[in-house]
Scaffold this motif. Structure first.
Motif, PDB file in Angstrom:
ATOM      1  N   ILE A 137      66.194 -17.114 -56.807  1.00 55.54           N
ATOM      2  CA  ILE A 137      65.340 -17.400 -57.963  1.00 55.54           C
ATOM      3  C   ILE A 137      64.762 -18.817 -57.865  1.00 55.54           C
ATOM      4  O   ILE A 137      63.641 -19.076 -58.313  1.00 55.54           O
ATOM      5  N   GLY A 138      65.526 -19.734 -57.257  1.00 54.28           N
ATOM      6  CA  GLY A 138      65.022 -21.094 -57.056  1.00 54.28           C
ATOM      7  C   GLY A 138      63.800 -21.116 -56.154  1.00 54.28           C
ATOM      8  O   GLY A 138      62.854 -21.865 -56.385  1.00 54.28           O
ATOM      9  N   TYR A 139      63.816 -20.280 -55.106  1.00 56.93           N
ATOM     10  CA  TYR A 139      62.667 -20.192 -54.197  1.00 56.93           C
ATOM     11  C   TYR A 139      61.476 -19.547 -54.901  1.00 56.93           C
ATOM     12  O   TYR A 139      60.353 -20.067 -54.865  1.00 56.93           O
ATOM     13  N   LEU A 140      61.718 -18.410 -55.547  1.00 50.32           N
ATOM     14  CA  LEU A 140      60.630 -17.665 -56.192  1.00 50.32           C
ATOM     15  C   LEU A 140      59.966 -18.463 -57.304  1.00 50.32           C
ATOM     16  O   LEU A 140      58.757 -18.343 -57.524  1.00 50.32           O
ATOM     17  N   ALA A 141      60.750 -19.290 -58.003  1.00 49.07           N
ATOM     18  CA  ALA A 141      60.212 -20.071 -59.109  1.00 49.07           C
ATOM     19  C   ALA A 141      59.171 -21.085 -58.652  1.00 49.07           C
ATOM     20  O   ALA A 141      58.289 -21.475 -59.417  1.00 49.07           O
ATOM     21  N   LYS A 142      59.265 -21.499 -57.390  1.00 48.47           N
ATOM     22  CA  LYS A 142      58.349 -22.535 -56.887  1.00 48.47           C
ATOM     23  C   LYS A 142      57.301 -21.996 -55.911  1.00 48.47           C
ATOM     24  O   LYS A 142      56.355 -22.702 -55.560  1.00 48.47           O
ATOM     25  N   SER A 143      57.463 -20.765 -55.473  1.00 48.43           N
ATOM     26  CA  SER A 143      56.558 -20.218 -54.458  1.00 48.43           C
ATOM     27  C   SER A 143      55.323 -19.574 -55.094  1.00 48.43           C
ATOM     28  O   SER A 143      55.420 -18.883 -56.096  1.00 48.43           O
ATOM     29  N   LYS A 144      54.182 -19.805 -54.471  1.00 48.76           N
ATOM     30  CA  LYS A 144      52.949 -19.162 -54.925  1.00 48.76           C
ATOM     31  C   LYS A 144      52.430 -18.179 -53.871  1.00 48.76           C
ATOM     32  O   LYS A 144      51.339 -17.650 -53.986  1.00 48.76           O
ATOM     33  N   ASN A 145      53.249 -17.937 -52.835  1.00 42.58           N
ATOM     34  CA  ASN A 145      52.878 -17.016 -51.763  1.00 42.58           C
ATOM     35  C   ASN A 145      53.500 -15.649 -52.059  1.00 42.58           C
ATOM     36  O   ASN A 145      54.706 -15.453 -51.890  1.00 42.58           O
ATOM     37  N   ILE A 146      52.689 -14.714 -52.497  1.00 44.99           N
ATOM     38  CA  ILE A 146      53.182 -13.405 -52.926  1.00 44.99           C
ATOM     39  C   ILE A 146      53.854 -12.650 -51.782  1.00 44.99           C
ATOM     40  O   ILE A 146      54.890 -11.997 -51.969  1.00 44.99           O
TER      41      ILE A 146
ATOM     42  N   ASN B  46      54.509 -13.465 -59.861  1.00 47.91           N
ATOM     43  CA  ASN B  46      53.316 -13.018 -59.146  1.00 47.91           C
ATOM     44  C   ASN B  46      52.133 -12.760 -60.079  1.00 47.91           C
ATOM     45  O   ASN B  46      50.981 -12.820 -59.658  1.00 47.91           O
ATOM     46  N   ASN B  47      52.433 -12.467 -61.357  1.00 52.16           N
ATOM     47  CA  ASN B  47      51.363 -12.191 -62.327  1.00 52.16           C
ATOM     48  C   ASN B  47      50.827 -13.437 -63.014  1.00 52.16           C
ATOM     49  O   ASN B  47      49.761 -13.393 -63.627  1.00 52.16           O
ATOM     50  N   LEU B  48      51.585 -14.538 -62.947  1.00 51.30           N
ATOM     51  CA  LEU B  48      51.136 -15.779 -63.591  1.00 51.30           C
ATOM     52  C   LEU B  48      50.272 -16.588 -62.628  1.00 51.30           C
ATOM     53  O   LEU B  48      50.691 -17.610 -62.093  1.00 51.30           O
ATOM     54  N   LYS B  49      49.069 -16.114 -62.416  1.00 49.94           N
ATOM     55  CA  LYS B  49      48.173 -16.781 -61.464  1.00 49.94           C
ATOM     56  C   LYS B  49      47.329 -17.825 -62.189  1.00 49.94           C
ATOM     57  O   LYS B  49      46.934 -17.644 -63.339  1.00 49.94           O
ATOM     58  N   ASN B  50      47.053 -18.912 -61.474  1.00 51.89           N
ATOM     59  CA  ASN B  50      46.155 -19.925 -62.023  1.00 51.89           C
ATOM     60  C   ASN B  50      44.786 -19.301 -62.268  1.00 51.89           C
ATOM     61  O   ASN B  50      44.251 -18.588 -61.422  1.00 51.89           O
TER      62      ASN B  50
ATOM     63  N   THR C  96      57.230 -26.356 -66.552  1.00 55.46           N
ATOM     64  CA  THR C  96      56.173 -26.746 -67.486  1.00 55.46           C
ATOM     65  C   THR C  96      54.901 -26.014 -67.094  1.00 55.46           C
ATOM     66  O   THR C  96      54.608 -25.868 -65.901  1.00 55.46           O
ATOM     67  N   ILE C  97      54.158 -25.537 -68.100  1.00 60.21           N
ATOM     68  CA  ILE C  97      52.924 -24.793 -67.847  1.00 60.21           C
ATOM     69  C   ILE C  97      51.738 -25.568 -68.424  1.00 60.21           C
ATOM     70  O   ILE C  97      51.793 -26.038 -69.570  1.00 60.21           O
ATOM     71  N   LEU C  98      50.674 -25.716 -67.643  1.00 59.03           N
ATOM     72  CA  LEU C  98      49.450 -26.378 -68.102  1.00 59.03           C
ATOM     73  C   LEU C  98      48.389 -25.328 -68.383  1.00 59.03           C
ATOM     74  O   LEU C  98      48.136 -24.445 -67.561  1.00 59.03           O
ATOM     75  N   VAL C  99      47.753 -25.424 -69.550  1.00 59.58           N
ATOM     76  CA  VAL C  99      46.753 -24.447 -69.987  1.00 59.58           C
ATOM     77  C   VAL C  99      45.515 -25.196 -70.479  1.00 59.58           C
ATOM     78  O   VAL C  99      45.641 -26.213 -71.179  1.00 59.58           O
ATOM     79  N   ASP C 100      44.316 -24.720 -70.128  1.00 56.50           N
ATOM     80  CA  ASP C 100      43.110 -25.394 -70.614  1.00 56.50           C
ATOM     81  C   ASP C 100      42.743 -24.899 -72.014  1.00 56.50           C
ATOM     82  O   ASP C 100      43.404 -24.013 -72.577  1.00 56.50           O
ATOM     83  N   LYS C 101      41.691 -25.475 -72.573  1.00 60.07           N
ATOM     84  CA  LYS C 101      41.318 -25.167 -73.968  1.00 60.07           C
ATOM     85  C   LYS C 101      40.876 -23.717 -74.148  1.00 60.07           C
ATOM     86  O   LYS C 101      40.824 -23.214 -75.270  1.00 60.07           O
ATOM     87  N   ASN C 102      40.571 -23.018 -73.038  1.00 53.39           N
ATOM     88  CA  ASN C 102      40.153 -21.608 -73.106  1.00 53.39           C
ATOM     89  C   ASN C 102      41.314 -20.644 -72.861  1.00 53.39           C
ATOM     90  O   ASN C 102      41.099 -19.467 -72.576  1.00 53.39           O
ATOM     91  N   ASN C 103      42.530 -21.152 -72.949  1.00 53.43           N
ATOM     92  CA  ASN C 103      43.731 -20.347 -72.763  1.00 53.43           C
ATOM     93  C   ASN C 103      43.934 -19.877 -71.324  1.00 53.43           C
ATOM     94  O   ASN C 103      44.667 -18.914 -71.079  1.00 53.43           O
ATOM     95  N   LYS C 104      43.280 -20.546 -70.384  1.00 56.16           N
ATOM     96  CA  LYS C 104      43.453 -20.185 -68.980  1.00 56.16           C
ATOM     97  C   LYS C 104      44.508 -21.086 -68.322  1.00 56.16           C
ATOM     98  O   LYS C 104      44.533 -22.299 -68.546  1.00 56.16           O
ATOM     99  N   ILE C 105      45.376 -20.449 -67.529  1.00 54.39           N
ATOM    100  CA  ILE C 105      46.449 -21.188 -66.865  1.00 54.39           C
ATOM    101  C   ILE C 105      45.865 -22.077 -65.763  1.00 54.39           C
ATOM    102  O   ILE C 105      45.141 -21.605 -64.886  1.00 54.39           O
TER     103      ILE C 105
END
Length: 473
Positions: free
Chosen positions: A291-300, A331-335, A442-451
């Motif tokens: 889970i530590g690896y998956l939490a930081k990886s963005k490579n599906i 995998n679903n929480l894409k920028n 921590t999650i950053l979101v813009d004013k249009n609710n986009k990640i």
């Protein structure tokens, strides 16, 4: 306080004498005490992660609790997000006093069983101070580091010998005390290559004195007695990571160590499978590293590969189910995607949709009373960042469930209460959907609710650069 403890001792004596012959054959112990500046009106007593009871404080913030059929060993008492371990043995009548404003440092024991527990709390405080020193000496070469680490261990052993001469403690105490010293020492050596400056960890390992890791010959990787010992489990995590460096080096000769490397993480899972036989310890280690690896990886694709290996090794069905859900969420929480719409509560008990609270560049962070240090440090950090970046909306959300009063009291008692504090209506659902692991996420979101960033950390060195990028979008 002295008068109160006298009354407690009299009460305990009367209870003991009442059925002395009957109870002398039973394993019983008493635990009592007083909490100054309490955060809640109770303490939670547990053993080996199993809750025994929730003990309420009286009108003077005191309690007295009898444990029947005592299973001697280490117990945990929790209060207001902090906790401490105590050693209870048959016929102990242990009393403590603490102030939540200085939890560990103010903790003092008296009564039967006090000497061994005062020894442990003093050792705990010393170990906390020692951690900074260990980080510092990790920058020395291997030989000099070993001399200083050996000196630390020797001084602890001398203190223990002195304690034994004066108190004649039980074999159980000695077993725990020696494990505390040994595994703290072993851990410092396993940490050394990871903390030492320099990226070529394989070369560093080869440069160490030949006897640097001699103690490994004596390690029992399946010690059932220590399976719930924090120091032992922390040692295993670093030791297995350290051993995996050698295997990893055979794949990527002299490559710079990267803990995010799929190859390294696959090697580590394989090593755990080969060395650890205890199913609970094995599954805990497999889960922690995966889970530590998956939490930081963005490579599906890499996520799929590591998940596949985890599922083939782990025997925990519950762990597998949680890992599948977590991987799907990561995998679903894409920028660039919309922030999932999750229900939250305000401290006025009004219900909201999280999206409705995102009307400007927003930072989402999370906390739980279970991780009290993070709770405090993250809120201090938010206070600091609010002053620097007034155009950013900082939202802090409790993971502790719909216990509004408990969370509100914790925030108020620490001076953190503000309008932008919320609770998840269903923390388990929210944790799955937002893949909240670790708690520092921590999650950053813009004013249009986009990640903008689905997984960052407010304590990272480049976090403020990320905030500037969020403002300038």
């Amino acid at each position: 306080m002295k008068f109160y403890f006298t009354i407690l001792f009299i009460s305990i004596s009367l209870l003991s004498c009442k059925k002395n012959n009957e109870e002398s054959a039973l394993n019983i112990a008493y635990l009592g005490g007083e909490i100054i500046n309490p955060n809640t009106n109770y303490i939670v007593l547990s053993k080996d992660e199993t809750i025994i009871d929730t003990v309420k404080l009286d009108g003077r913030n005191r309690f007295l609790y009898k444990i029947d059929n005592l299973n001697k060993g280490l117990y945990t008492f929790r209060h207001g997000g902090e906790y401490q371990l105590i050693l209870l043995e048959p016929e102990d009548s242990l009393l403590f006093r603490l102030n939540t404003l200085d939890f560990d440092e103010s903790l003092v024991y008296s009564g039967k069983g006090d000497n061994k527990n005062n020894y442990f709390i003093n050792e705990y405080i010393e170990n906390e101070k020692e951690e900074k020193y260990i980080i510092k000496i990790c920058q020395l070469n291997g030989e000099d580091f070993q001399k200083k680490a050996d000196s630390l261990r020797d001084s602890k052993a001398e203190r223990l010998d002195h304690f034994v001469e004066k108190n004649d403690p039980s074999d159980l105490f000695l077993k725990i005390a020696h494990a505390n010293i040994d595994y703290k020492y072993y851990l410092s050596k396993e940490v050394y290559p990871f903390v030492h400056v320099g990226e070529n960890k394989a070369a560093l390992l080869k440069s160490l004195p030949k006897n640097f890791y001699n103690y490994r010959k004596e390690i029992n990787y399946n010690d059932s007695f220590l399976s719930n010992h924090h120091g032992y489990n922390k040692f295993l995590r670093y030791n297995l990571s350290n051993l995996s460096l050698k295997t990893h080096d055979t794949h990527e000769k002299n490559a710079c160590f990267d803990k995010k490397s799929l190859c390294f993480n696959l090697d580590r899972l394989k090593l755990i499978d080969s060395l650890i036989l205890n199913p609970e310890v094995k599954d805990d280690l497999l889960y922690h590293f995966t889970i530590g690896y998956l939490a930081k990886s963005k490579n599906i694709e890499h996520n799929k590969e590591l998940l596949k290996n985890y599922l083939s090794i782990s025997k925990s069905e519950k762990g597998k189910e949680r890992m599948l859900r977590f991987t799907s969420s990561v995998n679903n929480l894409k920028n660039g995607d919309k922030l999932p719409n999750i229900k939250i509560f305000g401290y006025d008990e009004s219900e909201y949709r999280l999206n409705a609270k995102v009307y400007a560049p927003t930072v989402l962070c999370f906390w739980s009373s279970k991780y009290f240090d993070h709770f405090k440090e993250s809120h201090y950090k938010i206070k600091e960042l609010k002053v620097k970046y007034p155009e950013i909306n900082f939202i802090s959300i409790s993971m502790d469930g719909k216990n509004i009063e408990k969370s509100k009291n914790l925030l108020k008692s620490n001076g953190f209460y503000s309008p932008n504090e919320y609770l998840f209506k269903n923390p388990e659902v929210a944790s799955n959907v937002l893949a909240i692991y670790p708690m520092t996420k921590t999650i950053l979101v813009d004013k249009n609710n986009k990640i903008v960033n689905s997984n960052t950390n407010m304590f990272s060195v480049n976090f403020e650069e990320q905030l500037l990028g969020l403002i300038n979008r």
